[in-house]
Write an enzyme that holds these catalytic residues in place. Structure first.
Site, short mmCIF file in Angstrom:
data_model
loop_
_atom_site.label_atom_id
_atom_site.label_comp_id
_atom_site.label_asym_id
_atom_site.label_seq_id
_atom_site.Cartn_x
_atom_site.Cartn_y
_atom_site.Cartn_z
N ASP A 1 -10.02 2.61 0.03
CA ASP A 1 -9.75 1.76 -1.13
C ASP A 1 -10.53 2.33 -2.30
O ASP A 1 -11.66 2.81 -2.13
CB ASP A 1 -10.18 0.30 -0.85
N THR B 1 4.86 -1.19 3.11
CA THR B 1 5.36 -2.49 2.66
C THR B 1 4.85 -2.77 1.24
O THR B 1 4.87 -3.91 0.80
CB THR B 1 4.87 -3.64 3.58
N ARG C 1 4.79 -0.46 -2.31
CA ARG C 1 5.75 -0.10 -3.35
C ARG C 1 6.30 1.27 -3.00
O ARG C 1 5.55 2.18 -2.58
CB ARG C 1 5.08 -0.04 -4.73
N ASP D 1 9.63 -0.91 3.92
CA ASP D 1 10.16 -2.16 3.34
C ASP D 1 10.47 -1.96 1.86
O ASP D 1 11.03 -2.85 1.22
CB ASP D 1 9.14 -3.29 3.53
N GLU E 1 14.67 1.75 -5.24
CA GLU E 1 15.28 0.55 -4.66
C GLU E 1 15.93 -0.39 -5.67
O GLU E 1 16.76 -1.23 -5.32
CB GLU E 1 14.23 -0.25 -3.86
N HIS F 1 12.84 -4.83 1.13
CA HIS F 1 11.76 -5.51 0.41
C HIS F 1 11.70 -6.99 0.82
O HIS F 1 11.75 -7.89 -0.02
CB HIS F 1 11.97 -5.38 -1.11
P1 NAI Z 1 -4.69 -6.85 -3.78
O1 NAI Z 1 -4.82 -6.69 -5.24
O2 NAI Z 1 -5.34 -8.03 -3.13
O3 NAI Z 1 -5.22 -5.54 -3.04
C1 NAI Z 1 -4.89 -4.25 -3.46
C2 NAI Z 1 -6.02 -3.33 -3.05
O4 NAI Z 1 -5.63 -1.99 -3.35
C3 NAI Z 1 -7.33 -3.62 -3.80
O5 NAI Z 1 -8.39 -3.72 -2.88
C4 NAI Z 1 -7.48 -2.41 -4.72
O6 NAI Z 1 -8.85 -2.07 -4.93
C5 NAI Z 1 -6.78 -1.33 -3.91
N1 NAI Z 1 -6.34 -0.20 -4.71
C6 NAI Z 1 -5.95 -0.16 -6.00
N2 NAI Z 1 -5.60 1.07 -6.33
C7 NAI Z 1 -5.78 1.85 -5.23
C8 NAI Z 1 -5.59 3.22 -4.96
N3 NAI Z 1 -5.12 4.07 -5.88
N4 NAI Z 1 -5.89 3.66 -3.72
C9 NAI Z 1 -6.35 2.81 -2.77
N5 NAI Z 1 -6.55 1.52 -2.98
C10 NAI Z 1 -6.26 1.03 -4.19
O7 NAI Z 1 -3.12 -6.83 -3.50
P2 NAI Z 1 -2.36 -7.40 -2.22
O8 NAI Z 1 -1.98 -8.82 -2.44
O9 NAI Z 1 -3.09 -7.04 -1.00
O10 NAI Z 1 -0.98 -6.58 -2.32
C11 NAI Z 1 -0.96 -5.18 -2.12
C12 NAI Z 1 0.39 -4.65 -2.54
O11 NAI Z 1 1.40 -5.16 -1.67
C13 NAI Z 1 0.85 -5.12 -3.94
O12 NAI Z 1 0.34 -4.28 -4.94
C14 NAI Z 1 2.35 -5.00 -3.85
O13 NAI Z 1 2.72 -3.71 -4.29
C15 NAI Z 1 2.64 -5.11 -2.33
N6 NAI Z 1 3.40 -6.30 -2.00
C16 NAI Z 1 4.59 -6.15 -1.31
C17 NAI Z 1 5.34 -7.25 -0.95
C18 NAI Z 1 6.59 -7.12 -0.15
O14 NAI Z 1 7.39 -8.06 -0.11
N7 NAI Z 1 6.82 -6.00 0.52
C19 NAI Z 1 4.93 -8.58 -1.35
C20 NAI Z 1 3.64 -8.65 -2.01
C21 NAI Z 1 2.93 -7.53 -2.34
#
Ligand code: NAI
Length: 346
Positions: free
Chosen positions: A173, A228, A230, A254, A259, A291
């Site tokens: 992270d 899952t 982006r 996903d 997409e 998705h």
């Molecule tokens: P979050 O904001 O709680 O966690 C994201 C983590 O990624 C943070 O700890 C951040 O420090 C870290 N991060 C940021 N840039 C980074 C990088 N370049 N390399 C490594 N780590 C990095 O977000 P959450 O809620 O855990 O969601 C994560 C992702 O899941 C979202 O950004 C979204 O793209 C995706 N998502 C997909 C869904 C789906 O239906 N498939 C639904 C909801 C979210």
């Protein structure tokens, strides 16, 4: 009553928004995705509700601004489809930062289990009374190494699930959470040591194509990739080449980088135009879902509830805890954002 235009609406969105709307908002539901052309549908509204594949670029924002839209309420966590620089000081952007990390984390594990134990193939086979086991060998997850990229809300739930399977977890992270029992390593180590790699970080300029021709070379030949998060975190063409050359063992996706015109819609009967997707879909060791990681009743309920609450807070001049802007995005220069002092980004 405050009028709100909701774009890219599906029946389940309408059902949950109607349930959670307390009568304060008149929501006009549109099936169209939001873009510069469809923004006009928000005429007469003060807010829009948008989703992951809407195109909220410079032109769209300008159009919405001219229409008098005050706030864009994203009914999702991700925000890579918004031009924040353009929106700053024109239209507030609020989102639903977390609605069910369990929904997405469980879907990631479902993809992994299905792919590894070839459930997708067995399901089709047995329906045709073919009970052969040929080609269905998987591997125990127990004691295997899983690399989790992004240890935010979803990543941490996913890590707990993996630990429940007895897996060794490595994580990467940009902002490691050292308060948790998580073994952080470099991205290179994670890619080279993991049997399974699962992506849970947002799409940013920095993370775009983090899985590419070069990083795929670091991975084990029997590694499986789960995404899952982006689509554009993975260079799909490079993934396809690695799969075809059998340099990695499989992918559960996903999300897909192209997409936006396809996912969430029934395109059956149309001639596929995306050759990379067509080839990926055709591979036996690739599973694609459209998705749907977020698609649980619990998540939909929370999404509608938080979105309505975000709108209510905006129009009642309250602090916007779920607002984000150009300055307070991860990597942004926070001091310029007024949210911490004044409760709103601008
Ligand atoms: P979050 O904001 O709680 O966690 C994201 C983590 O990624 C943070 O700890 C951040 O420090 C870290 N991060 C940021 N840039 C980074 C990088 N370049 N390399 C490594 N780590 C990095 O977000 P959450 O809620 O855990 O969601 C994560 C992702 O899941 C979202 O950004 C979204 O793209 C995706 N998502 C997909 C869904 C789906 O239906 N498939 C639904 C909801 C979210």
């Amino acid at each position: 009553m405050i009028k709100v235009a909701c774009f890219d609406t599906k029946s389940y969105d309408k059902e949950w928004f109607d349930r959670k709307n307390n009568g304060e908002f008149q929501i006009k539901y549109y099936e169209n995705k939001l873009n510069a052309d469809t923004a006009k549908l928000a005429h007469g509204c003060q807010a829009v509700i948008a989703f992951v594949n809407d195109s909220i670029d410079k032109e769209t924002i300008e159009e919405l601004y001219q229409l008098g839209i005050k706030v864009i309420a994203m009914r999702c966590a991700g925000y890579n489809n918004i031009d924040f620089k353009e929106a700053y000081q024109k239209i507030a952007v609020v989102r639903v930062p977390g609605y069910s990390p369990h929904a997405v984390a469980e879907h990631a594990m479902a993809l992994l289990l299905c792919l590894n134990r070839k459930i997708h193939r067995a399901y089709i086979r047995t329906r045709d009374y073919n009970f052969s086991l040929k080609g269905l060998i998987g591997f125990d997850l127990y004691k295997k190494t899983i690399g989790v990229v992004g240890t935010g809300k979803i990543g941490q739930v996913f890590i707990d699930i993996c630990k429940g399977f007895g897996m060794r977890v490595l994580a990467y992270d940009l902002y490691p959470d050292h308060s948790k029992d998580i073994e952080y390593v470099s991205l290179e180590t994670l890619f080279s040591e993991s049997d399974v790699i699962s992506l849970h970080c947002p799409l940013t300029e920095e993370s775009k194509h983090m899985i590419n021709a070069e990083t795929l070379k670091l991975m084990k030949q029997d590694a499986v990739i789960i995404n899952t998060s982006r689509g554009a975190l993975i260079d799909s063409e490079a993934l396809l080449v690695a799969l075809k050359e059998e340099r990695i063992a499989g992918a559960g996706l996903d999300v897909y980088e192209e997409e936006s015109d396809l996912f969430f819609e029934d395109n059956s009967g149309t001639i596929p135009k995306d050759d990379v997707l067509s080839l990926l879909v055709g591979l036996p060791n690739v599973i694609i879902t459209s998705h749907q990681g977020f698609l649980t009743n619990e998540a939909l309920s929370n999404i509608a509830e938080t979105t309505i609450e975000n709108l209510r807070a905006y129009f009642h001049d309250e602090s916007l805890i779920n607002e984000i802007c150009y300055f307070c995005l991860p990597g942004g220069t926070n001091p310029n954002c007024r949210k911490q002092k004044e409760g709103r980004c601008f």
